[in-house]
Write a protein that holds these residues in place. Structure first.
Motif: not given
Length: 112
Positions: A41-50, A53-61, A100-105
């Motif tokens: 769940l921490v990773h979920v929150a951080v993915a949407w946070y990244q 912030r426009g951090n594609r690599v961080g979001c993907e990981r 894209s980094l426009e993640l779904p809600t």
């Protein structure tokens, strides 16, 4: 309200950094068998946070780590619909892979 409930509420309201902090507290206090659930769940929150912030690599990981950690808890764990969450993570991964980094809600049940 538990750290889990507060963290999920923060995710629902789009406060991903605060959610990550709250869920980390739950993770630290959790029994060993529960740690991957909370860390996922921490990773979920951080993915949407990244993503925000426009951090594609961080979001993907983070999306990959979230799916890996939450997978063993399918279909449901502690009031969280893990099967649905994994589907949402897969959809988010497709968005990121598409450039894209426009993640779904995120859709999380209100009862935890």
């Amino acid at each position: 309200m538990s750290h889990l409930e507060t963290g999920l509420d923060l995710i629902r309201s789009g406060e991903f950094f605060a959610a990550h902090e709250e869920l980390e507290d739950a993770w630290r206090a959790a029994e060993p068998a529960e740690r991957d659930f909370y860390q996922g769940l921490v990773h979920v929150a951080v993915a949407w946070y990244q993503a925000g912030r426009g951090n594609r690599v961080g979001c993907e990981r983070q999306l990959e780590k979230a799916a890996r950690r939450l997978g063993p808890y399918v279909p449901e764990h502690r009031g969280v619909d893990i099967a649905s969450l994994l589907e949402q993570l897969a959809a988010a991964q497709r968005v990121v892979h598409g450039g894209s980094l426009e993640l779904p809600t995120l859709e999380l049940p209100a009862e935890a």
